[in-house]
Scaffold this active site. Sequence first.
Site, PDB file in Angstrom:
ATOM      1  N   LYS A  22       0.840  -1.211   0.000  1.00 51.93           N
ATOM      2  CA  LYS A  22       0.000   0.000   0.000  1.00 51.93           C
ATOM      3  C   LYS A  22       0.868   1.251   0.000  1.00 51.93           C
ATOM      4  O   LYS A  22       0.661   2.162  -0.796  1.00 51.93           O
ATOM      5  CB  LYS A  22      -0.911   0.008   1.240  1.00 51.93           C
ATOM      6  CG  LYS A  22      -1.508   1.377   1.542  1.00 51.93           C
ATOM      7  CD  LYS A  22      -2.381   1.375   2.777  1.00 51.93           C
ATOM      8  CE  LYS A  22      -1.695   1.611   4.088  1.00 51.93           C
ATOM      9  NZ  LYS A  22      -1.357   3.015   4.380  1.00 51.93           N
ATOM     10  N   ASN A  23       1.834   1.293   0.891  1.00 54.98           N
ATOM     11  CA  ASN A  23       2.592   2.543   1.058  1.00 54.98           C
ATOM     12  C   ASN A  23       3.608   2.781  -0.057  1.00 54.98           C
ATOM     13  O   ASN A  23       4.117   3.887  -0.199  1.00 54.98           O
ATOM     14  CB  ASN A  23       3.271   2.581   2.431  1.00 54.98           C
ATOM     15  CG  ASN A  23       2.244   2.784   3.537  1.00 54.98           C
ATOM     16  OD1 ASN A  23       1.083   3.094   3.251  1.00 54.98           O
ATOM     17  ND2 ASN A  23       2.647   2.596   4.781  1.00 54.98           N
ATOM     18  N   ARG A  93      -4.303  10.814   4.276  1.00 54.78           N
ATOM     19  CA  ARG A  93      -3.240  11.830   4.319  1.00 54.78           C
ATOM     20  C   ARG A  93      -2.310  11.771   3.124  1.00 54.78           C
ATOM     21  O   ARG A  93      -1.760  12.788   2.705  1.00 54.78           O
ATOM     22  CB  ARG A  93      -2.390  11.656   5.577  1.00 54.78           C
ATOM     23  CG  ARG A  93      -3.161  11.595   6.845  1.00 54.78           C
ATOM     24  CD  ARG A  93      -2.231  11.340   7.982  1.00 54.78           C
ATOM     25  NE  ARG A  93      -1.279  12.442   8.100  1.00 54.78           N
ATOM     26  CZ  ARG A  93      -1.530  13.576   8.706  1.00 54.78           C
ATOM     27  NH1 ARG A  93      -2.692  13.778   9.282  1.00 54.78           N
ATOM     28  NH2 ARG A  93      -0.623  14.521   8.761  1.00 54.78           N
ATOM     29  N   CYS A 117      -4.624  13.395  13.389  1.00 53.61           N
ATOM     30  CA  CYS A 117      -4.808  11.994  13.000  1.00 53.61           C
ATOM     31  C   CYS A 117      -4.818  11.163  14.276  1.00 53.61           C
ATOM     32  O   CYS A 117      -4.311  11.595  15.312  1.00 53.61           O
ATOM     33  CB  CYS A 117      -3.666  11.655  12.061  1.00 53.61           C
ATOM     34  SG  CYS A 117      -3.215   9.961  11.936  1.00 53.61           S
ATOM     35  N   ARG A 122       1.054  14.665  13.163  1.00 53.60           N
ATOM     36  CA  ARG A 122       1.436  14.478  11.763  1.00 53.60           C
ATOM     37  C   ARG A 122       1.321  15.758  10.929  1.00 53.60           C
ATOM     38  O   ARG A 122       0.529  15.843   9.982  1.00 53.60           O
ATOM     39  CB  ARG A 122       0.623  13.351  11.127  1.00 53.60           C
ATOM     40  CG  ARG A 122       0.804  12.043  11.856  1.00 53.60           C
ATOM     41  CD  ARG A 122       0.051  10.925  11.217  1.00 53.60           C
ATOM     42  NE  ARG A 122       0.722  10.349  10.075  1.00 53.60           N
ATOM     43  CZ  ARG A 122       0.201   9.386   9.320  1.00 53.60           C
ATOM     44  NH1 ARG A 122      -0.990   8.898   9.589  1.00 53.60           N
ATOM     45  NH2 ARG A 122       0.865   8.896   8.298  1.00 53.60           N
ATOM     46  N   ASP A 304       4.968   0.723  12.053  1.00 56.71           N
ATOM     47  CA  ASP A 304       3.761   0.073  11.539  1.00 56.71           C
ATOM     48  C   ASP A 304       3.637  -1.391  11.970  1.00 56.71           C
ATOM     49  O   ASP A 304       2.643  -2.046  11.654  1.00 56.71           O
ATOM     50  CB  ASP A 304       3.728   0.160  10.000  1.00 56.71           C
ATOM     51  CG  ASP A 304       3.462   1.578   9.514  1.00 56.71           C
ATOM     52  OD1 ASP A 304       3.003   2.406  10.326  1.00 56.71           O
ATOM     53  OD2 ASP A 304       3.719   1.861   8.330  1.00 56.71           O
ATOM     54  N   ILE A 326       8.173   7.269  16.764  1.00 57.31           N
ATOM     55  CA  ILE A 326       7.790   7.967  15.531  1.00 57.31           C
ATOM     56  C   ILE A 326       6.517   8.797  15.730  1.00 57.31           C
ATOM     57  O   ILE A 326       6.463   9.953  15.344  1.00 57.31           O
ATOM     58  CB  ILE A 326       7.576   6.967  14.360  1.00 57.31           C
ATOM     59  CG1 ILE A 326       8.784   6.038  14.218  1.00 57.31           C
ATOM     60  CG2 ILE A 326       7.276   7.709  13.053  1.00 57.31           C
ATOM     61  CD1 ILE A 326      10.091   6.698  13.820  1.00 57.31           C
ATOM     62  N   ARG A 396      -8.588  -0.313   4.826  1.00 55.14           N
ATOM     63  CA  ARG A 396      -7.732   0.677   4.173  1.00 55.14           C
ATOM     64  C   ARG A 396      -6.401   0.050   3.763  1.00 55.14           C
ATOM     65  O   ARG A 396      -5.772   0.528   2.828  1.00 55.14           O
ATOM     66  CB  ARG A 396      -7.433   1.839   5.130  1.00 55.14           C
ATOM     67  CG  ARG A 396      -8.645   2.659   5.467  1.00 55.14           C
ATOM     68  CD  ARG A 396      -8.264   3.832   6.313  1.00 55.14           C
ATOM     69  NE  ARG A 396      -7.289   4.663   5.612  1.00 55.14           N
ATOM     70  CZ  ARG A 396      -6.813   5.814   6.066  1.00 55.14           C
ATOM     71  NH1 ARG A 396      -7.231   6.271   7.219  1.00 55.14           N
ATOM     72  NH2 ARG A 396      -5.936   6.502   5.384  1.00 55.14           N
TER      73      ARG A 396
HETATM   74  N1  EPU Z   1       6.552  14.866  10.456  1.00 55.69           N
HETATM   75  C1  EPU Z   1       6.683  16.194  10.752  1.00 55.69           C
HETATM   76  N2  EPU Z   1       6.514  17.101   9.743  1.00 55.69           N
HETATM   77  C2  EPU Z   1       6.244  16.723   8.458  1.00 55.69           C
HETATM   78  C3  EPU Z   1       6.131  15.355   8.167  1.00 55.69           C
HETATM   79  C4  EPU Z   1       6.294  14.443   9.193  1.00 55.69           C
HETATM   80  O1  EPU Z   1       6.922  16.579  11.881  1.00 55.69           O
HETATM   81  O2  EPU Z   1       6.118  17.601   7.610  1.00 55.69           O
HETATM   82  C5  EPU Z   1       6.693  13.878  11.543  1.00 55.69           C
HETATM   83  C6  EPU Z   1       5.393  13.114  11.772  1.00 55.69           C
HETATM   84  O3  EPU Z   1       4.521  13.827  12.598  1.00 55.69           O
HETATM   85  C7  EPU Z   1       5.881  11.834  12.402  1.00 55.69           C
HETATM   86  C8  EPU Z   1       7.238  11.616  11.731  1.00 55.69           C
HETATM   87  O4  EPU Z   1       7.606  12.870  11.171  1.00 55.69           O
HETATM   88  O5  EPU Z   1       6.054  11.998  13.772  1.00 55.69           O
HETATM   89  C9  EPU Z   1       7.239  10.576  10.649  1.00 55.69           C
HETATM   90  O6  EPU Z   1       6.238  10.849   9.707  1.00 55.69           O
HETATM   91  P1  EPU Z   1       6.391  10.472   8.181  1.00 55.69           P
HETATM   92  O7  EPU Z   1       6.238  11.695   7.355  1.00 55.69           O
HETATM   93  O8  EPU Z   1       7.614   9.655   7.994  1.00 55.69           O
HETATM   94  O9  EPU Z   1       5.122   9.554   7.959  1.00 55.69           O
HETATM   95  P2  EPU Z   1       4.106   9.573   6.755  1.00 55.69           P
HETATM   96  O10 EPU Z   1       4.825   9.760   5.475  1.00 55.69           O
HETATM   97  O11 EPU Z   1       2.980  10.470   7.066  1.00 55.69           O
HETATM   98  C10 EPU Z   1       4.323   7.019   6.273  1.00 55.69           C
HETATM   99  C11 EPU Z   1       3.389   5.859   6.175  1.00 55.69           C
HETATM  100  C12 EPU Z   1       2.889   5.509   7.567  1.00 55.69           C
HETATM  101  C13 EPU Z   1       4.098   5.150   8.439  1.00 55.69           C
HETATM  102  C14 EPU Z   1       5.073   6.322   8.461  1.00 55.69           C
HETATM  103  C15 EPU Z   1       6.337   6.037   9.234  1.00 55.69           C
HETATM  104  C16 EPU Z   1       2.399   6.107   3.982  1.00 55.69           C
HETATM  105  C17 EPU Z   1       1.208   6.422   3.156  1.00 55.69           C
HETATM  106  N3  EPU Z   1       2.266   6.204   5.295  1.00 55.69           N
HETATM  107  O12 EPU Z   1       3.569   8.093   6.815  1.00 55.69           O
HETATM  108  O13 EPU Z   1       2.062   4.369   7.421  1.00 55.69           O
HETATM  109  O14 EPU Z   1       3.680   4.867   9.747  1.00 55.69           O
HETATM  110  O15 EPU Z   1       5.431   6.668   7.105  1.00 55.69           O
HETATM  111  O16 EPU Z   1       6.971   4.916   8.724  1.00 55.69           O
HETATM  112  O17 EPU Z   1       3.448   5.736   3.467  1.00 55.69           O
HETATM  113  C18 EPU Z   1       0.288   2.928   7.933  1.00 55.69           C
HETATM  114  O18 EPU Z   1       0.467   2.362   6.834  1.00 55.69           O
HETATM  115  O19 EPU Z   1      -0.447   2.434   8.829  1.00 55.69           O
HETATM  116  C19 EPU Z   1       0.948   4.181   8.211  1.00 55.69           C
HETATM  117  C20 EPU Z   1       0.535   5.018   9.174  1.00 55.69           C
END
Ligand code: EPU
Length: 417
Positions: A22-23, A93, A117, A122, A304, A326, A396
């Site tokens: 998915k991701n 998101r 969220c 996030r 995850d 995280i 999802r």
């Molecule tokens: N963060 C910030 N500012 C930003 C972006 C992120 O502070 O602009 C912080 C977030 O709040 C968090 C940390 O950085 O504390 C990591 O967030 P990240 O951006 O890496 O996560 P994401 O891209 O929103 C993806 C996966 C998540 C997975 C995380 C971490 C997708 C669609 N989602 O989210 O997957 O947990 O990386 O590995 O790829 C899931 O599949 O259940 C899921 C939540």
Amino acid sequence: MDKIIVTGGRRLQGEAAVSGSKNAALPILIASLLTDEPCTFEGIPELVDIKTALKLLKGLGVKVEEEKPGSVTLQARGVDKLEASYELVKTMRASFLVLGPLVARFGEARVSTPGGCAIGARPVNLHIKGLAEMGAEIDLVHGYVQAKAKKLKGAKIYLDAPSVGTTENLMMAAALAEGTTVIENAAQESEIQDLAAVLNKMGAGVAGAGTGTIHIEGARKLGGVAHRVIPDRIEAGSLMVAGAATGGDVLVRDMRPDHLDAFILKLREAGVELSVESDRVHVKGDGIKSVDIATLPYPGFPTDLQAQMMVLMSVADGVSVMTENIFENRFMHALELIRMGADIRLEGNRAVVKGVASLSGAPVMATDLRASMSLILAGLVAKGETEISRVYHLDRGYERVEKKLGALGAEIKRVRA
Ligand code: EPU
């Protein structure tokens, strides 16, 4: 709303095949916005989040053809809308990832900010900061990020945290920017490497994906691509926990064990018997010992899989300290596991999990995607019946999960609302 009912106590046995990630699929589908040529992707799982992404892309004017299950061709020639609405971004998101590619190709975009969220705040500040460093003019108006740039310019960007989404958004933007972009402290997840492979096939020059420094040479124009997405490492890990926690004997196949190194080593440390080949892992669970776990960005232990691992630790021998580094609110499942008899004490971002002899089935509520899976796993090991509500979270991100677990001998059924 559908419910899932699990009757626990069965030892799982047999084989389970892992679906496409998915991701990985979400950003890759969105990368089709970078070209007017057709992009064909295989291994796309049938999930609600994928449907949402396709709906978003269709709404922008992308032609979407789903020829056969798992295969989709996208052509972003007729893009006539440069906006992602609050309705879509708040339900998923990852919709925010259209910002970079839209600005890079069309010079402007208007994308809703996602808001809070269930697992943490996030924010999207790093996405915005990176695009601004590439020359985009950014305003926040009525909850929408409005970005404009005649032509994005390559830049050297340092991320304060190795954010997966930010790295993806900026990689896509940089693929059509003028010159070279360097992302320092980039996310290193397998999904980033898969996106890099797609961008390279489209004609960008991405090097270093999978390390902390990624170089992206922008192209004036990108072309079409054919690509199969990587297997879902989180689904694979979840199925492995199902085998281990039930004392089972399960072969998880069509997966990439090399994407799960930290997780596999932790399972071994916990006494799970694993035999690993290039595309499969054979899991035998017996006499699980407690181990400490700290979630970290890749290649660290994945956040995850924290909820699923908590179930294993709940029935392990000893005390485990699990630290979530995280997301600030990713222990909602612990409260439900406690209702099933788990001995868990929450202290800030730590969960102290003392193994108990058995869990006991109960009505529980899923709060997010990975939490839903942990409740199913808890149901599999618990005595009696566990009724999990709000399983739309599960839909999802886990393809046909009750069928896959059912084929391994689990007593699991979905009750349609
Ligand atoms: N963060 C910030 N500012 C930003 C972006 C992120 O502070 O602009 C912080 C977030 O709040 C968090 C940390 O950085 O504390 C990591 O967030 P990240 O951006 O890496 O996560 P994401 O891209 O929103 C993806 C996966 C998540 C997975 C995380 C971490 C997708 C669609 N989602 O989210 O997957 O947990 O990386 O590995 O790829 C899931 O599949 O259940 C899921 C939540």
